[in-house]
Design a protein around this motif. Structure first.
Motif, PDB file in Angstrom:
ATOM      1  N   ALA A 176     -33.260  -6.557  -7.450  1.00  0.00           N
ATOM      2  CA  ALA A 176     -34.619  -7.072  -7.678  1.00  0.00           C
ATOM      3  C   ALA A 176     -34.568  -8.595  -7.672  1.00  0.00           C
ATOM      4  O   ALA A 176     -33.841  -9.211  -8.465  1.00  0.00           O
ATOM      5  N   VAL A 177     -35.333  -9.199  -6.775  1.00  0.00           N
ATOM      6  CA  VAL A 177     -35.349 -10.662  -6.667  1.00  0.00           C
ATOM      7  C   VAL A 177     -36.396 -11.204  -7.633  1.00  0.00           C
ATOM      8  O   VAL A 177     -37.600 -10.987  -7.444  1.00  0.00           O
ATOM      9  N   VAL A 178     -35.935 -11.869  -8.688  1.00  0.00           N
ATOM     10  CA  VAL A 178     -36.828 -12.362  -9.750  1.00  0.00           C
ATOM     11  C   VAL A 178     -36.795 -13.877  -9.838  1.00  0.00           C
ATOM     12  O   VAL A 178     -37.062 -14.469 -10.890  1.00  0.00           O
TER      13      VAL A 178
ATOM     14  N   GLY B 171     -39.837 -14.722 -11.521  1.00  0.00           N
ATOM     15  CA  GLY B 171     -40.380 -13.431 -11.075  1.00  0.00           C
ATOM     16  C   GLY B 171     -41.610 -13.609 -10.220  1.00  0.00           C
ATOM     17  O   GLY B 171     -42.630 -12.947 -10.449  1.00  0.00           O
ATOM     18  N   TYR B 172     -41.539 -14.567  -9.281  1.00  0.00           N
ATOM     19  CA  TYR B 172     -42.685 -14.854  -8.398  1.00  0.00           C
ATOM     20  C   TYR B 172     -43.950 -15.067  -9.265  1.00  0.00           C
ATOM     21  O   TYR B 172     -45.048 -14.627  -8.936  1.00  0.00           O
ATOM     22  N   GLY B 173     -43.718 -15.729 -10.436  1.00  0.00           N
ATOM     23  CA  GLY B 173     -44.852 -16.051 -11.301  1.00  0.00           C
ATOM     24  C   GLY B 173     -45.226 -14.942 -12.267  1.00  0.00           C
ATOM     25  O   GLY B 173     -46.131 -15.113 -13.095  1.00  0.00           O
TER      26      GLY B 173
ATOM     27  N   ILE C  13     -21.203 -10.041   0.996  1.00  0.00           N
ATOM     28  CA  ILE C  13     -21.502 -10.818   2.209  1.00  0.00           C
ATOM     29  C   ILE C  13     -22.915 -10.449   2.634  1.00  0.00           C
ATOM     30  O   ILE C  13     -23.319  -9.281   2.570  1.00  0.00           O
ATOM     31  N   PHE C  14     -23.701 -11.460   2.984  1.00  0.00           N
ATOM     32  CA  PHE C  14     -25.105 -11.181   3.301  1.00  0.00           C
ATOM     33  C   PHE C  14     -25.679 -12.159   4.309  1.00  0.00           C
ATOM     34  O   PHE C  14     -25.064 -13.183   4.630  1.00  0.00           O
ATOM     35  N   THR C  15     -26.848 -11.821   4.804  1.00  0.00           N
ATOM     36  CA  THR C  15     -27.614 -12.719   5.650  1.00  0.00           C
ATOM     37  C   THR C  15     -29.085 -12.570   5.270  1.00  0.00           C
ATOM     38  O   THR C  15     -29.440 -11.657   4.505  1.00  0.00           O
TER      39      THR C  15
ATOM     40  N   CYS D 267     -31.280  -6.883   3.908  1.00  0.00           N
ATOM     41  CA  CYS D 267     -32.732  -6.616   3.917  1.00  0.00           C
ATOM     42  C   CYS D 267     -33.487  -7.304   2.789  1.00  0.00           C
ATOM     43  O   CYS D 267     -33.149  -7.144   1.620  1.00  0.00           O
ATOM     44  N   ASN D 268     -34.540  -8.039   3.169  1.00  0.00           N
ATOM     45  CA  ASN D 268     -35.585  -8.446   2.230  1.00  0.00           C
ATOM     46  C   ASN D 268     -36.631  -7.336   2.252  1.00  0.00           C
ATOM     47  O   ASN D 268     -36.406  -6.274   2.845  1.00  0.00           O
ATOM     48  N   THR D 269     -37.775  -7.554   1.618  1.00  0.00           N
ATOM     49  CA  THR D 269     -38.794  -6.496   1.565  1.00  0.00           C
ATOM     50  C   THR D 269     -39.199  -6.034   2.956  1.00  0.00           C
ATOM     51  O   THR D 269     -39.227  -4.830   3.244  1.00  0.00           O
TER      52      THR D 269
ATOM     53  N   ILE E 130     -30.575  -3.536  -0.931  1.00  0.00           N
ATOM     54  CA  ILE E 130     -31.627  -4.381  -0.381  1.00  0.00           C
ATOM     55  C   ILE E 130     -31.921  -5.464  -1.421  1.00  0.00           C
ATOM     56  O   ILE E 130     -31.634  -5.279  -2.612  1.00  0.00           O
ATOM     57  N   ARG E 131     -32.498  -6.543  -0.972  1.00  0.00           N
ATOM     58  CA  ARG E 131     -32.915  -7.624  -1.881  1.00  0.00           C
ATOM     59  C   ARG E 131     -34.440  -7.606  -1.920  1.00  0.00           C
ATOM     60  O   ARG E 131     -35.110  -8.099  -1.027  1.00  0.00           O
ATOM     61  N   LEU E 132     -34.958  -6.933  -2.923  1.00  0.00           N
ATOM     62  CA  LEU E 132     -36.395  -6.630  -2.998  1.00  0.00           C
ATOM     63  C   LEU E 132     -37.128  -7.707  -3.778  1.00  0.00           C
ATOM     64  O   LEU E 132     -36.991  -7.826  -4.982  1.00  0.00           O
ATOM     65  N   GLY E 133     -37.937  -8.497  -3.024  1.00  0.00           N
ATOM     66  CA  GLY E 133     -38.732  -9.540  -3.675  1.00  0.00           C
ATOM     67  C   GLY E 133     -40.194  -9.175  -3.712  1.00  0.00           C
ATOM     68  O   GLY E 133     -40.645  -8.424  -4.570  1.00  0.00           O
ATOM     69  N   ILE E 134     -40.931  -9.652  -2.729  1.00  0.00           N
ATOM     70  CA  ILE E 134     -42.406  -9.549  -2.782  1.00  0.00           C
ATOM     71  C   ILE E 134     -42.883  -8.113  -2.969  1.00  0.00           C
ATOM     72  O   ILE E 134     -43.880  -7.878  -3.681  1.00  0.00           O
ATOM     73  N   GLY E 135     -42.179  -7.153  -2.411  1.00  0.00           N
ATOM     74  CA  GLY E 135     -42.587  -5.756  -2.553  1.00  0.00           C
ATOM     75  C   GLY E 135     -42.480  -5.248  -3.971  1.00  0.00           C
ATOM     76  O   GLY E 135     -43.231  -4.368  -4.391  1.00  0.00           O
TER      77      GLY E 135
END
Ligand SMILES: Cc1ncc(COP(=O)(O)O)cc1O
Length: 391
Positions: free
Chosen positions: A36-38, A42-44, A165-167, A207-209, A223-228
């Protein structure tokens, strides 16, 4: 005692956060985790509260932009793995070691210096995720040669553990998938180069959202889940596709502080850019651009009162705005929705972003310390946190 003295607040529905994690859990392979990308508090929405809910709901790690954000999570008692996605100055690595925070690296020199600092401090080893730049043009190694050079530096650093390792994709939210497919191909070639060199891969993620929605099979280890996570789609295009059902978590609410009916033509706010006609009902609301409510919503934005859309009239001030209400029954203390739903009406962050001329990501990130956050869980208020008065 009331937890805050101005009736303007952000409301965060933690049930929506939980539902959004569950939606992605169903969408991605069982073997793929959720980070969870916070970052950006936490995107506000509040990094600690959202991070805790995400972990309760199925996420297994968190990610932030900078080490200072990771410190806040640890100080709140969060013990889950935390990755710093951005650059960390080498003179801060002891903090990461003390708190067990994983860092991102892509320079052999940085790795050698970080290893020396941790050894000199007698501190414990830290986990390192290598960042590869496959087309974002921001941070990371770009060639197999650079990558192997960094890996070798890590292998010679007993106080650093290679744990990932990521991109990061630049265009995964777009209808044309040429760029994202090219990036993924480049990432696969870098992974192949590591295997050919006899390296055992650590956690792999890309992966992002947006990529998690469109290419769940690229989930790898997480996965790196942000906006979703916050119930927002990365782009209008992906919102149309809606392969994954998301529930927006954030609302912004306030209460009327003054109401008047224009007896004759009456100008409103700085610059007198709006003239109320006789008989119009004008309400004043205690929110302004110093809260992160954009001034570009002057004479353009809308609010919801009694289930109806009412336009913002005149210029947004530092601390207040004026709206033309469509119902004469308005009174001081009435609740007004600035972002979110009221009945069948909604003012979405997508709509606000369109009016402001930005993307939905930016709108909640603008909301700042002057706005208390009211968290709701199981349909009732679970906690109130006010950044202005609570540290
Ligand atoms: C490296 C990195 N990874 C992931 C994210 C999350 O992106 P979304 O908010 O679009 O999911 C951001 C980021 O900077």
């Amino acid at each position: 005692m009331k937890p805050f003295c101005r009736d303007t607040w952000v409301e965060v529905d933690l049930d929506a956060i939980s539902a959004n994690v569950a939606s992605f859990r169903r969408h991605i392979p069982e073997t793929t985790g959720i980070m969870a990308v916070v970052k950006a508090d936490g995107y506000g929405h509040g990094a600690v509260h959202v991070g805790q809910e995400a972990l309760r709901s199925g996420a297994d790690s968190l990610a932030v932009a900078m080490l200072d954000e990771a410190v806040v999570l640890r100080e709140a008692g969060i013990t889950a793995p935390v990755l710093v996605l951005g650059y960390t100055p080498v003179d801060s690595v002891e903090t990461a070691s003390r708190l067990g925070i994983e860092l991102t690296a892509y320079h052999a020199d940085w790795i050698i210096q970080a290893n020396e600092r941790i050894e000199q401090a007698g501190a414990k080893p830290i986990g390192i995720h290598i960042k590869t730049d496959t087309g974002m043009g921001r941070l990371g190694v770009r060639t197999a040669e650079e990558l192997l050079h960094v890996v070798r530096a890590l292998e010679q650093s007993p106080f650093l553990d290679w744990t990932g390792i990521f991109t990061h994709f630049a265009c995964a939210d777009e209808e044309d998938t040429t760029h994202v497919r090219r990036q993924h191909q480049q990432f696969q070639e870098l992974l192949a180069a590591l295997r050919e060199a006899g390296k055992t891969l650590p956690r792999v993620h890309c992966c992002n959202t947006a990529a998690a929605i469109v290419f769940p099979e690229w989930g790898y280890d997480t996965i790196r889940l942000g906006i979703g996570l916050y119930g927002l789609y990365p782009s209008p295009f992906l919102k149309q596709r809606a392969q994954v059902k998301l529930v927006p978590a954030l609302s912004l609410k306030t209460r009327i502080s003054h109401v008047k009916t224009a007896a004759e033509a009456m100008t409103v706010s700085y610059g007198a850019t709006y003239t109320a006609k006789p008989g119009e009902t004008i309400a004043t609301l205690p929110i302004g651009y110093a809260d992160g409510f954009s001034r570009s919503l002057s004479n353009r934005g809308f609010v919801l009162h009694e289930g109806r859309r009412s336009p913002i009239v005149g210029r947004v001030c530092m601390d207040q705005i004026m709206v033309r209400l469509n119902g004469a029954s308005a009174k001081v203390g009435d609740e007004v929705v600035l972002y979110g739903r009221l009945g069948t009406e909604e003012i979405s962050l997508d709509e606000v972003a369109e009016l402001v001329g930005t993307i939905n990501y930016e709108i909640p990130c603008m909301l700042n310390y002057r706005l208390p956050r009211v968290y709701r869980k199981d349909g009732k208020v679970s906690e109130v946190f006010h950044p202005l008065t609570m540290t």
